[in-house]
Design a protein around this motif. Structure first.
Motif: not given
Length: 155
Positions: A94-95, A107-113, A144-149, A152-155
């Motif tokens: 997992t990343r 996370v909940g706010k980002l998911a709602g967005d 998407c980018k708001a949460c990834h940044k 989410r870990a880089d590869d």
């Protein structure tokens, strides 16, 4: 409420409840694999929209792809971030960063967005206006980018 919207709302609510119940029955490995499959499928559909916006606009294809993205965004995928899914499990990688599990309000706010942006894209696609889709697609990409940044870990 229009019959289609009522049916859609009931369907999404049922999918969310079923997703939450199913996630509890899945092992951490299965939760990671299932959420990754959902994100892969959304990414594939985003690729179809991007290609259509950059080439010959195919309103039907864009509408189908946007609806698929919105359906997954509203499916209750948050339930797939259960205990034990914050790190690699066996051969399943997992990343996700551990910080995701420490900041559930954010996370909940980002998911709602993200859900709002996905719904807006589906609505724009239903209208068939490529310009409106392009704007909504950009907004979804930013969500998407708001949460990834952050999470989410880089590869």
């Amino acid at each position: 409420m229009k019959p289609f919207l009522a049916t859609t709302a009931v369907g999404l609510m049922a999918a969310t409840l079923a997703g939450s119940a199913l996630a509890g029955a899945l092992s951490p490995e299965e939760q990671i694999e299932t959420r990754q499959a959902g994100y892969t499928f959304m990414g594939w559909n985003m690729g179809k929209i991007k290609a259509s916006l950059q080439g010959d606009y195919d309103a039907d294809q864009v509408k189908a792809a946007a609806n698929a993205i919105a359906a997954i965004a509203n499916s209750g995928m948050g339930a797939l971030y259960g205990p034990g899914t914050d790190k690699d499990v066996g051969d399943v990688k997992t990343r996700v960063k551990p910080e995701l599990f420490e900041n559930m309000q954010d996370v909940g706010k980002l998911a709602g967005d993200f859900k709002t942006a996905a719904d807006n894209l589906a609505e724009a696609a239903a209208g068939g206006d490529a310009g409106a889709v392009k704007t909504a697609f950009g907004d979804l990409g930013q969500a998407c980018k708001a949460c990834h940044k952050k999470y989410r870990a880089d590869d």
